[in-house]
Design an enzyme around this catalytic site. Structure first.
Site, PDB file in Angstrom:
ATOM      1  N   CYS A  77       0.832  -1.210   0.000  1.00 41.80           N
ATOM      2  CA  CYS A  77       0.000   0.000   0.000  1.00 41.80           C
ATOM      3  C   CYS A  77       0.869   1.263   0.000  1.00 41.80           C
ATOM      4  O   CYS A  77       1.895   1.333   0.673  1.00 41.80           O
ATOM      5  CB  CYS A  77      -0.909  -0.012   1.228  1.00 41.80           C
ATOM      6  SG  CYS A  77      -2.061   1.368   1.271  1.00 41.80           S
ATOM      7  N   CYS A  81       0.467   4.626   7.004  1.00 40.24           N
ATOM      8  CA  CYS A  81      -0.170   4.435   8.317  1.00 40.24           C
ATOM      9  C   CYS A  81       0.805   3.686   9.242  1.00 40.24           C
ATOM     10  O   CYS A  81       1.204   2.553   8.927  1.00 40.24           O
ATOM     11  CB  CYS A  81      -1.477   3.660   8.161  1.00 40.24           C
ATOM     12  SG  CYS A  81      -2.520   4.337   6.851  1.00 40.24           S
ATOM     13  N   CYS A  84       0.346  -0.119  10.380  1.00 40.87           N
ATOM     14  CA  CYS A  84      -0.155  -1.145   9.447  1.00 40.87           C
ATOM     15  C   CYS A  84       0.939  -2.068   8.905  1.00 40.87           C
ATOM     16  O   CYS A  84       2.034  -1.631   8.565  1.00 40.87           O
ATOM     17  CB  CYS A  84      -0.879  -0.454   8.286  1.00 40.87           C
ATOM     18  SG  CYS A  84      -1.750  -1.619   7.225  1.00 40.87           S
ATOM     19  N   CYS A 121     -17.013  -8.645   5.367  1.00 45.81           N
ATOM     20  CA  CYS A 121     -16.274  -7.405   5.115  1.00 45.81           C
ATOM     21  C   CYS A 121     -15.028  -7.695   4.282  1.00 45.81           C
ATOM     22  O   CYS A 121     -14.220  -8.541   4.648  1.00 45.81           O
ATOM     23  CB  CYS A 121     -15.893  -6.779   6.449  1.00 45.81           C
ATOM     24  SG  CYS A 121     -14.990  -5.233   6.268  1.00 45.81           S
ATOM     25  N   CYS A 152     -19.859  -5.528   3.415  1.00 44.95           N
ATOM     26  CA  CYS A 152     -19.105  -4.360   3.850  1.00 44.95           C
ATOM     27  C   CYS A 152     -17.802  -4.357   3.063  1.00 44.95           C
ATOM     28  O   CYS A 152     -17.257  -5.424   2.765  1.00 44.95           O
ATOM     29  CB  CYS A 152     -18.826  -4.455   5.346  1.00 44.95           C
ATOM     30  SG  CYS A 152     -17.785  -3.115   5.972  1.00 44.95           S
ATOM     31  N   CYS A 212     -19.447   2.515   8.721  1.00 45.96           N
ATOM     32  CA  CYS A 212     -18.707   1.817   9.769  1.00 45.96           C
ATOM     33  C   CYS A 212     -17.427   2.635   9.971  1.00 45.96           C
ATOM     34  O   CYS A 212     -16.602   2.716   9.051  1.00 45.96           O
ATOM     35  CB  CYS A 212     -18.390   0.396   9.309  1.00 45.96           C
ATOM     36  SG  CYS A 212     -17.277  -0.493  10.413  1.00 45.96           S
ATOM     37  N   ARG A 284     -18.012  -2.414  17.858  1.00 40.49           N
ATOM     38  CA  ARG A 284     -17.311  -3.679  17.591  1.00 40.49           C
ATOM     39  C   ARG A 284     -15.989  -3.761  18.345  1.00 40.49           C
ATOM     40  O   ARG A 284     -15.137  -2.875  18.219  1.00 40.49           O
ATOM     41  CB  ARG A 284     -17.049  -3.858  16.091  1.00 40.49           C
ATOM     42  CG  ARG A 284     -16.354  -5.204  15.811  1.00 40.49           C
ATOM     43  CD  ARG A 284     -16.285  -5.555  14.339  1.00 40.49           C
ATOM     44  NE  ARG A 284     -17.582  -5.420  13.722  1.00 40.49           N
ATOM     45  CZ  ARG A 284     -17.848  -4.637  12.682  1.00 40.49           C
ATOM     46  NH1 ARG A 284     -16.887  -3.950  12.126  1.00 40.49           N
ATOM     47  NH2 ARG A 284     -19.056  -4.556  12.191  1.00 40.49           N
TER      48      ARG A 284
HETATM   49  N1  SAM Z   1      -6.758   0.519   3.256  1.00 44.03           N
HETATM   50  C1  SAM Z   1      -8.022   0.800   3.808  1.00 44.03           C
HETATM   51  C2  SAM Z   1      -7.988   1.904   4.817  1.00 44.03           C
HETATM   52  O1  SAM Z   1      -6.974   2.165   5.411  1.00 44.03           O
HETATM   53  O2  SAM Z   1      -9.048   2.492   5.032  1.00 44.03           O
HETATM   54  C3  SAM Z   1      -8.707  -0.412   4.408  1.00 44.03           C
HETATM   55  C4  SAM Z   1      -7.937  -1.416   5.228  1.00 44.03           C
HETATM   56  S1  SAM Z   1      -7.247  -0.831   6.778  1.00 44.03           S
HETATM   57  C5  SAM Z   1      -6.228  -2.160   7.192  1.00 44.03           C
HETATM   58  C6  SAM Z   1      -8.617  -0.867   7.905  1.00 44.03           C
HETATM   59  C7  SAM Z   1      -8.369  -0.439   9.318  1.00 44.03           C
HETATM   60  O3  SAM Z   1      -7.742  -1.482  10.050  1.00 44.03           O
HETATM   61  C8  SAM Z   1      -7.473   0.763   9.589  1.00 44.03           C
HETATM   62  O4  SAM Z   1      -8.131   1.974   9.393  1.00 44.03           O
HETATM   63  C9  SAM Z   1      -7.120   0.568  11.055  1.00 44.03           C
HETATM   64  O5  SAM Z   1      -8.051   1.227  11.879  1.00 44.03           O
HETATM   65  C10 SAM Z   1      -7.211  -0.953  11.239  1.00 44.03           C
HETATM   66  N2  SAM Z   1      -5.879  -1.532  11.462  1.00 44.03           N
HETATM   67  C11 SAM Z   1      -4.921  -1.724  10.535  1.00 44.03           C
HETATM   68  N3  SAM Z   1      -3.824  -2.255  11.076  1.00 44.03           N
HETATM   69  C12 SAM Z   1      -4.058  -2.412  12.400  1.00 44.03           C
HETATM   70  C13 SAM Z   1      -3.294  -2.908  13.493  1.00 44.03           C
HETATM   71  N4  SAM Z   1      -2.045  -3.316  13.344  1.00 44.03           N
HETATM   72  N5  SAM Z   1      -3.864  -2.943  14.706  1.00 44.03           N
HETATM   73  C14 SAM Z   1      -5.136  -2.514  14.860  1.00 44.03           C
HETATM   74  N6  SAM Z   1      -5.904  -2.020  13.868  1.00 44.03           N
HETATM   75  C15 SAM Z   1      -5.377  -1.970  12.646  1.00 44.03           C
HETATM   76  C1  DTB Z   2     -11.427  -2.336  11.453  1.00 44.24           C
HETATM   77  O1  DTB Z   2     -11.678  -1.330  12.130  1.00 44.24           O
HETATM   78  N1  DTB Z   2     -10.644  -3.331  11.832  1.00 44.24           N
HETATM   79  C2  DTB Z   2     -10.530  -4.321  10.790  1.00 44.24           C
HETATM   80  C3  DTB Z   2     -11.519  -3.796   9.724  1.00 44.24           C
HETATM   81  N2  DTB Z   2     -11.912  -2.547  10.239  1.00 44.24           N
HETATM   82  C4  DTB Z   2     -11.140  -3.761   8.329  1.00 44.24           C
HETATM   83  C5  DTB Z   2      -9.146  -4.509  10.335  1.00 44.24           C
HETATM   84  C6  DTB Z   2      -8.211  -4.872  11.436  1.00 44.24           C
HETATM   85  C7  DTB Z   2      -6.879  -5.101  10.843  1.00 44.24           C
HETATM   86  C8  DTB Z   2      -5.934  -5.671  11.831  1.00 44.24           C
HETATM   87  C9  DTB Z   2      -4.563  -5.837  11.296  1.00 44.24           C
HETATM   88  C10 DTB Z   2      -4.412  -6.845  10.197  1.00 44.24           C
HETATM   89  O2  DTB Z   2      -5.128  -7.848  10.128  1.00 44.24           O
HETATM   90  O3  DTB Z   2      -3.510  -6.617   9.389  1.00 44.24           O
HETATM   91 FE1  SF4 Z   3      -2.843   1.108   3.416  1.00 40.44          FE
HETATM   92 FE2  SF4 Z   3      -2.768  -0.082   5.783  1.00 40.44          FE
HETATM   93 FE3  SF4 Z   3      -3.089   2.533   5.639  1.00 40.44          FE
HETATM   94 FE4  SF4 Z   3      -5.094   0.922   4.831  1.00 40.44          FE
HETATM   95  S1  SF4 Z   3      -4.316   1.105   6.901  1.00 40.44           S
HETATM   96  S2  SF4 Z   3      -4.324   2.749   3.789  1.00 40.44           S
HETATM   97  S3  SF4 Z   3      -3.892  -0.774   4.002  1.00 40.44           S
HETATM   98  S4  SF4 Z   3      -1.276   1.392   4.983  1.00 40.44           S
END
Ligand code: SAM
Ligand code: DTB
Ligand code: SF4
Length: 343
Positions: A77, A81, A84, A121, A152, A212, A284
């Site tokens: 990506c 973030c 992530c 989702c 979703c 959401c 959630r």
């Molecule tokens: N790329 C899209 C975005 O950022 O909106 C969708 C996928 S992103 C992984 C969805 C959400 O997962 C993020 O906004 C964040 O709140 C959550 N998330 C991602 N990595 C995480 C982590 N290591 N621990 C907890 N929550 C996480």
């Molecule tokens: C949200 O708030 N949590 C979910 C979903 N929306 C998409 C994602 C959690 C991701 C956790 C880290 C991972 O699996 O990489």
């Molecule tokens: Fe990309 Fe992860 Fe950020 Fe979603 S949360 S925009 S997958 S870097």
């Protein structure tokens, strides 16, 4: 750092705060940060009693909505973030892959349905979808809906046109988290702004989809940041129907790999405040359950959490899995929520 030394004594009767409705139970639908802080800092028993009262006014207290997650496009990506595993800018060791085939999504969704999920989702590691991907995304939504599941997606930022296309395909919910407070946001993500996030939420709402939106605790934010995040969500023109509260899963190689873990009691307080500020939303208990004790999860359910992600994997990280959740639900007398028409 946690900053909660100055807890106010807080009587639990409804209607004591400026602007609180006197006749609509103990939830609050418009709230200032100052009032939210008073609620958050009230004695734990008072806070939980109030949150549980709000919960009972609006939901079956023993029913929990079950969602399943699938990563339809993993890793690589462009966004930065800090939490992530999927950012190409962090050396997390995750292998990137392309958008998966519709048939694969439908096979996984059928399994999830058989295992009791009511909502499916689909998440993609994108800043935003490309227009060339829209046809495939539409086919995924239509196929999953045809299985009798709520749909979703979480695909990053959406233009009004993209939101309209997904809504037209029948997408029920769009997940887009604000993640934290407006003030702390630039320390977590620099490649897009808090205002960008709110714009996408408005596009989703205007297209007629359910929203959401939630955030993450344990990224080094203060208690005030957590409270501010919930006040922003609850004061949106319409509060989100679904509010995921994630506990940071520390990802080796990510910028936040060594963030100080959130205190479990503070986590439960945040869930309780979410329940009180958004009385009719599904709150959630989202990422991070593998690091939580059974007792912590039980307190979160008591504080008003009424939705989880089930299954062994979230997008890329571990989740407790079916057997664990079946046993936990049995111990707590919880049951999966039946979705009525239109819910
Ligand atoms: N790329 C899209 C975005 O950022 O909106 C969708 C996928 S992103 C992984 C969805 C959400 O997962 C993020 O906004 C964040 O709140 C959550 N998330 C991602 N990595 C995480 C982590 N290591 N621990 C907890 N929550 C996480
Ligand atoms: C949200 O708030 N949590 C979910 C979903 N929306 C998409 C994602 C959690 C991701 C956790 C880290 C991972 O699996 O990489
Ligand atoms: Fe990309 Fe992860 Fe950020 Fe979603 S949360 S925009 S997958 S870097």
């Amino acid at each position: 750092m946690l900053r909660n030394e100055n807890r106010a004594d807080f009587p639990v009767e409804k209607g004591i705060l400026a602007g609180e409705p006197q006749d609509e139970g103990v939830g609050i639908e418009r709230c200032s940060v100052a009032d939210a802080k008073i609620i958050y800092n009230s004695p734990f028993n008072d806070l939980l009693f109030r949150a549980q009262s709000v919960h009972r006014e609006n939901f079956d207290p023993n029913a929990v909505q079950i969602s399943r997650l699938l990563s339809i496009k993993t890793g690589g990506c462009a966004e930065d973030c800090g939490y992530c595993s999927q950012s190409a800018r962090s050396p997390t060791g995750l292998k990137a892959s392309r958008l998966i085939m519709v048939e694969k999504v439908l096979a996984e969704a059928s399994k999830a349905k058989a295992e009791g999920a009511s909502r499916y989702c689909m998440g993609a590691a994108w800043r935003s979808p490309k227009d060339r991907d829209m046809e495939t995304l539409v086919a995924m939504v239509e196929g999953v809906k045809a299985l009798g599941l709520e749909t979703c997606m979480t695909l990053g930022m959406l233009s009004p046109e993209q939101a309209g296309t997904l809504a037209g395909a029948g997408l029920d919910y769009y997940n887009h988290n604000i993640d934290t407070s407006e003030e702390f946001y630039p320390q977590v993500i620099t490649t897009r702004t808090f205002a960008d996030r709110l714009d996408t939420l408005a596009n989703v709402r205007d297209a007629g989809m359910k929203v959401c939106a939630g955030g993450i605790l344990g990224m080094g934010e203060t208690t005030d940041d957590r409270i501010s995040m919930l006040v922003t969500l609850s004061n949106l023109p319409e509060p989100p129907e679904s509010v995921p509260i994630n506990m940071l899963i520390p990802i080796p190689g990510s910028r936040l790999a060594n963030a100080e873990p959130v205190d479990p009691i503070e986590f439960v307080r945040t869930i309780a405040l979410a329940r009180i500020l958004m009385p009719r939303s599904h709150v959630r208990l989202s990422a991070g359950r593998t690091q939580m004790s059974d007792e912590m999860q039980a307190l979160c359910f008591f504080a008003g959490a009424n939705s989880i992600f089930a299954g062994d994997t979230l997008l890329t990280a571990d989740n407790p899995g079916e057997d664990y959740d079946t046993a936990l639900f049995r111990r707590l007398g919880l049951k999966p929520m039946d979705l009525g028409p239109g819910e």
